[in-house]
Scaffold this active site. Structure first.
Site, PDB file in Angstrom:
ATOM      1  N   GLY A   1       0.797  -1.217   0.000  1.00  0.00           N
ATOM      2  CA  GLY A   1       0.000   0.000   0.000  1.00  0.00           C
ATOM      3  C   GLY A   1       0.831   1.269   0.000  1.00  0.00           C
ATOM      4  N   ILE A   2       0.434   2.222   0.830  1.00  0.00           N
ATOM      5  CA  ILE A   2       1.148   3.489   0.927  1.00  0.00           C
ATOM      6  C   ILE A   2       2.584   3.239   1.372  1.00  0.00           C
ATOM      7  CG2 ILE A   2       1.298   5.655   2.228  1.00  0.00           C
ATOM      8  CD1 ILE A   2      -1.768   5.715   2.250  1.00  0.00           C
TER       9      ILE A   2
ATOM     10  N   ASP B   1     -13.247  -1.712  12.287  1.00  0.00           N
ATOM     11  CA  ASP B   1     -14.360  -0.766  12.282  1.00  0.00           C
ATOM     12  C   ASP B   1     -15.638  -1.359  12.866  1.00  0.00           C
ATOM     13  OD1 ASP B   1     -12.536   0.804  10.996  1.00  0.00           O
ATOM     14  OD2 ASP B   1     -13.546   0.771   9.043  1.00  0.00           O
TER      15      ASP B   1
ATOM     16  N   TYR C   1     -10.014   3.994  15.491  1.00  0.00           N
ATOM     17  CA  TYR C   1      -9.026   4.421  14.499  1.00  0.00           C
ATOM     18  C   TYR C   1      -8.796   5.932  14.566  1.00  0.00           C
ATOM     19  CZ  TYR C   1      -6.827   4.881   9.870  1.00  0.00           C
ATOM     20  OH  TYR C   1      -5.964   5.159   8.841  1.00  0.00           O
TER      21      TYR C   1
ATOM     22  N   ALA D   1       2.723   1.767   9.793  1.00  0.00           N
ATOM     23  CA  ALA D   1       1.922   0.562  10.049  1.00  0.00           C
ATOM     24  C   ALA D   1       0.624   0.911  10.765  1.00  0.00           C
ATOM     25  CB  ALA D   1       2.732  -0.431  10.890  1.00  0.00           C
ATOM     26  N   GLY D   2      -0.463   0.316  10.308  1.00  0.00           N
ATOM     27  CA  GLY D   2      -1.747   0.573  10.943  1.00  0.00           C
ATOM     28  C   GLY D   2      -2.783  -0.466  10.544  1.00  0.00           C
ATOM     29  N   ILE D   3      -3.808  -0.592  11.389  1.00  0.00           N
ATOM     30  CA  ILE D   3      -4.897  -1.521  11.124  1.00  0.00           C
ATOM     31  C   ILE D   3      -6.232  -0.821  11.378  1.00  0.00           C
ATOM     32  CG2 ILE D   3      -3.521  -3.546  11.745  1.00  0.00           C
ATOM     33  CD1 ILE D   3      -5.107  -3.611  14.418  1.00  0.00           C
TER      34      ILE D   3
ATOM     35  N   TYR E   1      -8.426   9.804   1.069  1.00  0.00           N
ATOM     36  CA  TYR E   1      -8.701   8.483   0.492  1.00  0.00           C
ATOM     37  C   TYR E   1      -7.738   8.222  -0.668  1.00  0.00           C
ATOM     38  CZ  TYR E   1     -12.738   8.092   3.475  1.00  0.00           C
ATOM     39  OH  TYR E   1     -13.540   7.999   4.573  1.00  0.00           O
TER      40      TYR E   1
END
Length: 240
Positions: A13-14, A88, A147, A83-85, A179
């Protein structure tokens, strides 16, 4: 000798775009990942960037992983805490486990990544801390109390570190992407994606490379007087 950059979550990803951009600018890059061995191996084969596996939510694992990177590549000069998760759920349905998992990775994980490296940066008189926050840390988001709390907290981290590190040649800044056309966003149903795009004045999703260019600027000597700041890269969707 090339400066060493550590990018957490740097093989997808990013993070993948950031790792590639930093390498293209001449940095020696180490990219971390948490679980997908196959993807990490393919990323390393394609880019020549070394990958390291650890869970940023675990301080001891982070400390050991960072020590290994520095032993193999040299002292870390640039940290990109990416890093992230997500876990939701509307707040009334959010479980303590969903809250804790996101806090542990997205907020405590930033501490776990920076803290072991900070003393060396102070001693050497140079450092670049770059935290990838989010538009949703600035404005909040339905079903993302956990988040949004972490991403807002990340902004508090960089504002405080900026004050502590300035006299030692260390800057700390954040980027808040809107986004972005990552694999995760592109996987949502087309109608949902169209609704998202309709809220962006630019009329499109951002590209990972556009976030990566923000990172390479903040990592460079050209950004040395920028400290404690947030770059909002969201196509005009939200202003602070």
């Amino acid at each position: 000798m090339a400066r060493v950059a550590l990018v957490t979550g740097g093989s997808r990803g990013i993070g993948e775009a950031i790792s590639k951009a930093l390498k293209a600018d001449g940095y020696t890059v180490a990219a971390t990942y948490a679980g997908n061995d196959e993807k990490a191996a393919a990323f390393s084969d394609a880019t020549g960037i070394k990958t390291y596996k650890w869970n940023v939510a675990d301080y001891e694992a982070s400390q050991a992983g960072i020590a290994r990177v520095e032993e193999e590549l040299g002292p870390i000069d640039i940290v990109v805490a990416n890093a992230g998760i997500t876990r939701d759920a509307p707040f009334h349905k959010m479980t303590p486990e969903q809250w804790k998992e996101v806090i542990d990775t997205n907020l405590t994980g930033v501490f776990n990544t920076i803290h072991p490296i900070w003393p060396g940066m102070r001693e050497r008189g140079f450092g670049r801390i770059i935290v990838i926050s989010s538009i949703n840390g600035q404005k909040g988001q339905f079903a993302q109390v956990n988040y949004a709390a972490t991403k807002a907290g990340d902004l508090g981290i960089i504002k405080s570190l900026a004050q502590e590190g300035a006299a030692k040649g260390i800057t700390a800044n954040a980027i808040c992407p809107g986004y972005i056309a990552t694999e995760m966003v592109m996987a949502v149903p087309e109608k949902v994606r169209e609704k998202i795009i309709s809220m962006i004045p630019a009329g499109r999703l951002g590209e990972p490379e556009e976030i990566a260019r923000c990172v390479t600027f903040l990592a460079s000597d050209d950004s040395s007087f920028i400290n404690g700041s947030t770059i909002s890269a969201n196509g005009g969707q939200f202003f602070v």
